[in-house]
Design a protein around this motif. Structure first.
Motif, PDB file in Angstrom:
ATOM      1  N   ALA A  70      -8.428 -17.657 -23.304  1.00  0.00           N
ATOM      2  CA  ALA A  70      -9.082 -16.734 -23.591  1.00  0.00           C
ATOM      3  C   ALA A  70      -8.804 -16.146 -24.943  1.00  0.00           C
ATOM      4  N   THR A  71      -9.781 -15.241 -25.469  1.00  0.00           N
ATOM      5  CA  THR A  71      -9.645 -14.972 -27.051  1.00  0.00           C
ATOM      6  C   THR A  71      -8.292 -13.781 -26.973  1.00  0.00           C
ATOM      7  N   PRO A  72      -7.580 -14.009 -27.921  1.00  0.00           N
ATOM      8  CA  PRO A  72      -6.600 -12.827 -28.141  1.00  0.00           C
ATOM      9  C   PRO A  72      -7.357 -11.686 -28.385  1.00  0.00           C
ATOM     10  N   LYS A  73      -6.668 -10.573 -28.016  1.00  0.00           N
ATOM     11  CA  LYS A  73      -7.034  -9.226 -28.264  1.00  0.00           C
ATOM     12  C   LYS A  73      -7.229  -8.872 -29.622  1.00  0.00           C
ATOM     13  N   PRO A  74      -7.855  -7.982 -29.969  1.00  0.00           N
ATOM     14  CA  PRO A  74      -8.167  -7.599 -31.613  1.00  0.00           C
ATOM     15  C   PRO A  74      -6.910  -6.819 -31.787  1.00  0.00           C
ATOM     16  N   GLU A  75      -6.546  -6.842 -33.126  1.00  0.00           N
ATOM     17  CA  GLU A  75      -5.720  -6.299 -33.588  1.00  0.00           C
ATOM     18  C   GLU A  75      -5.728  -4.782 -33.417  1.00  0.00           C
ATOM     19  N   SER A  76      -6.595  -4.105 -33.449  1.00  0.00           N
ATOM     20  CA  SER A  76      -6.767  -2.928 -33.333  1.00  0.00           C
ATOM     21  C   SER A  76      -6.453  -2.359 -31.507  1.00  0.00           C
TER      22      SER A  76
ATOM     23  N   MET B  75       0.543 -17.774 -23.127  1.00  0.00           N
ATOM     24  CA  MET B  75       0.287 -18.063 -24.744  1.00  0.00           C
ATOM     25  C   MET B  75      -1.207 -18.666 -24.648  1.00  0.00           C
ATOM     26  N   ALA B  76      -1.470 -19.401 -24.018  1.00  0.00           N
ATOM     27  CA  ALA B  76      -2.969 -19.943 -23.768  1.00  0.00           C
ATOM     28  C   ALA B  76      -4.042 -19.122 -23.571  1.00  0.00           C
ATOM     29  N   SER B  77      -3.510 -18.011 -22.869  1.00  0.00           N
ATOM     30  CA  SER B  77      -4.362 -16.809 -22.325  1.00  0.00           C
ATOM     31  C   SER B  77      -4.493 -15.658 -23.551  1.00  0.00           C
ATOM     32  N   GLY B  78      -3.856 -15.999 -24.822  1.00  0.00           N
ATOM     33  CA  GLY B  78      -3.877 -15.340 -25.932  1.00  0.00           C
ATOM     34  C   GLY B  78      -2.977 -13.946 -26.068  1.00  0.00           C
ATOM     35  N   LEU B  79      -1.736 -14.007 -25.309  1.00  0.00           N
ATOM     36  CA  LEU B  79      -1.105 -12.918 -24.925  1.00  0.00           C
ATOM     37  C   LEU B  79       0.541 -13.301 -25.892  1.00  0.00           C
ATOM     38  N   PRO B  80       0.769 -12.196 -26.809  1.00  0.00           N
ATOM     39  CA  PRO B  80       2.052 -12.575 -27.290  1.00  0.00           C
ATOM     40  C   PRO B  80       3.032 -12.392 -26.473  1.00  0.00           C
TER      41      PRO B  80
ATOM     42  N   PRO C 133       0.594  -4.037 -34.763  1.00  0.00           N
ATOM     43  CA  PRO C 133      -0.592  -4.790 -34.256  1.00  0.00           C
ATOM     44  C   PRO C 133      -0.449  -6.069 -35.038  1.00  0.00           C
ATOM     45  N   SER C 134      -0.496  -6.097 -36.228  1.00  0.00           N
ATOM     46  CA  SER C 134      -0.422  -7.404 -37.192  1.00  0.00           C
ATOM     47  C   SER C 134       0.664  -8.219 -36.574  1.00  0.00           C
ATOM     48  N   LEU C 135       1.672  -8.093 -35.961  1.00  0.00           N
ATOM     49  CA  LEU C 135       2.474  -8.942 -35.629  1.00  0.00           C
ATOM     50  C   LEU C 135       1.833  -9.661 -34.162  1.00  0.00           C
ATOM     51  N   ARG C 136       1.616  -8.533 -33.470  1.00  0.00           N
ATOM     52  CA  ARG C 136       0.868  -8.979 -32.135  1.00  0.00           C
ATOM     53  C   ARG C 136      -0.348  -9.938 -32.298  1.00  0.00           C
ATOM     54  N   ALA C 137      -1.245  -9.556 -33.094  1.00  0.00           N
ATOM     55  CA  ALA C 137      -2.169 -10.575 -33.437  1.00  0.00           C
ATOM     56  C   ALA C 137      -1.894 -11.940 -34.027  1.00  0.00           C
ATOM     57  N   ARG C 138      -0.754 -11.913 -34.801  1.00  0.00           N
ATOM     58  CA  ARG C 138      -0.263 -13.113 -35.513  1.00  0.00           C
ATOM     59  C   ARG C 138       0.334 -14.181 -34.545  1.00  0.00           C
ATOM     60  N   ILE C 139       1.439 -13.429 -33.922  1.00  0.00           N
ATOM     61  CA  ILE C 139       1.943 -14.415 -32.939  1.00  0.00           C
ATOM     62  C   ILE C 139       1.037 -14.699 -31.656  1.00  0.00           C
ATOM     63  N   ALA C 140       0.222 -13.984 -31.363  1.00  0.00           N
ATOM     64  CA  ALA C 140      -0.654 -14.380 -30.347  1.00  0.00           C
ATOM     65  C   ALA C 140      -1.492 -15.781 -30.609  1.00  0.00           C
ATOM     66  N   PHE C 141      -1.901 -15.482 -31.916  1.00  0.00           N
ATOM     67  CA  PHE C 141      -2.968 -16.549 -32.455  1.00  0.00           C
ATOM     68  C   PHE C 141      -2.351 -17.939 -32.751  1.00  0.00           C
ATOM     69  N   ALA C 142      -0.798 -17.638 -33.350  1.00  0.00           N
ATOM     70  CA  ALA C 142      -0.102 -18.862 -33.452  1.00  0.00           C
ATOM     71  C   ALA C 142       0.534 -19.457 -32.243  1.00  0.00           C
TER      72      ALA C 142
ATOM     73  N   TYR D  77      -3.586 -12.405 -16.500  1.00  0.00           N
ATOM     74  CA  TYR D  77      -3.075 -12.621 -17.942  1.00  0.00           C
ATOM     75  C   TYR D  77      -3.974 -11.998 -18.714  1.00  0.00           C
ATOM     76  N   ARG D  78      -5.258 -11.981 -18.407  1.00  0.00           N
ATOM     77  CA  ARG D  78      -6.430 -11.280 -19.355  1.00  0.00           C
ATOM     78  C   ARG D  78      -6.315  -9.691 -19.178  1.00  0.00           C
ATOM     79  N   LYS D  79      -5.743  -9.312 -18.159  1.00  0.00           N
ATOM     80  CA  LYS D  79      -5.598  -7.732 -17.904  1.00  0.00           C
ATOM     81  C   LYS D  79      -4.769  -7.259 -18.773  1.00  0.00           C
ATOM     82  N   HIS D  80      -3.442  -7.913 -19.019  1.00  0.00           N
ATOM     83  CA  HIS D  80      -2.493  -7.347 -19.548  1.00  0.00           C
ATOM     84  C   HIS D  80      -2.435  -7.559 -21.359  1.00  0.00           C
ATOM     85  N   ASP D  81      -1.408  -6.965 -21.833  1.00  0.00           N
ATOM     86  CA  ASP D  81      -1.501  -7.215 -23.484  1.00  0.00           C
ATOM     87  C   ASP D  81      -0.111  -8.035 -24.038  1.00  0.00           C
ATOM     88  N   ALA D  82       0.745  -8.330 -23.140  1.00  0.00           N
ATOM     89  CA  ALA D  82       1.859  -9.237 -23.634  1.00  0.00           C
ATOM     90  C   ALA D  82       2.397  -9.776 -22.418  1.00  0.00           C
ATOM     91  N   LEU D  83       3.452 -10.524 -22.654  1.00  0.00           N
ATOM     92  CA  LEU D  83       4.437 -11.242 -21.703  1.00  0.00           C
ATOM     93  C   LEU D  83       5.770 -10.936 -22.044  1.00  0.00           C
TER      94      LEU D  83
END
Length: 204
Positions: A5-11, A110-115, A156-165, A86-92
């Motif tokens: 899944a695509t990680p959620k946007p930083e916003s 992580m594969a689902s784009g969750l930090p 938000p920037s930390l969430r986006a960065r570690i989710a992408f990584a 997983y897609r319904k939630h923001d982090a694990l």
């Protein structure tokens, strides 16, 4: 691919954590609940726990939630439902407190784009790198876990960065075709270097 899944946007705000697994003391659910109590009034999100376990321990967990009026729910789900959950939630939250050799749950998330916020007591030590592809904390330390929850919620920037990584690493390291190729390569090398034992010698 089903967990992709695509990680959620930083916003996107952090509203809900998910926890998945067996309900047992060595899995650290009570640490997660105490952390939620620690951040009460500072974090407005929820924790949704998916799993089953011993009735008396489950009652202990639900009693703690009720006593402290925590925004925590308990549910169960089949494997086929997990990608959507997983897609319904923001982090694990991965709170395992025993030396779990190789846990699939954080990889799926992580594969689902969750930090992920997790412990490094077992095989997860080889996966998580603090503030790179995950946030880590000392197993059993609810205050430290609470600090990590607030850190993730406030950045938000930390969430986006570690989710992408995390997602990139899982796709590049743990995808099924890659694992199959690695196993085949290992078997080919083993066969090519294997020397059969000599036949037993018998006296005439």
């Amino acid at each position: 691919q089903k967990f992709s899944a695509t990680p959620k946007p930083e916003s996107s705000p952090l509203r809900s954590f998910v926890w998945v697994g067996r309900l047992a003391q060595d899995k650290g659910e009570m640490t997660a609940l105490k952390a939620m109590h620690h951040v009460q009034g500072k974090f407005s999100g929820e924790l949704h726990i998916y799993g089953k376990g011993d009735a008396s321990y489950t009652a202990e967990l639900t009693d703690f939630v009720r006593q402290h009026q925590l925004p925590v729910t308990f549910s169960s789900a089949g494997m086929d439902e997990m990608p959507e959950i997983y897609r319904k939630h923001d982090a694990l939250l991965f709170t395992s407190e025993w030396a779990e050799p190789f846990a699939l749950t954080p990889l799926e998330a992580m594969a689902s784009g969750l930090p992920v916020i997790g412990t490094t007591t077992g095989g997860s030590r080889e996966i998580f790198r603090h503030r790179d592809n995950a946030l880590t904390y000392t197993a059993g330390n609810s205050d430290e876990l609470g600090e990590r929850i607030l850190e993730l919620a406030s950045s938000p920037s930390l969430r986006a960065r570690i989710a992408f990584a995390g997602q990139s690493e899982v796709r590049n390291t743990y995808a099924l075709p890659l694992i199959v190729d690695q196993i085949e390569a290992y078997l080919r090398e083993t066969i090519s270097t294997w020397t059969p034992p000599g036949l037993p010698q018998y006296a005439a």
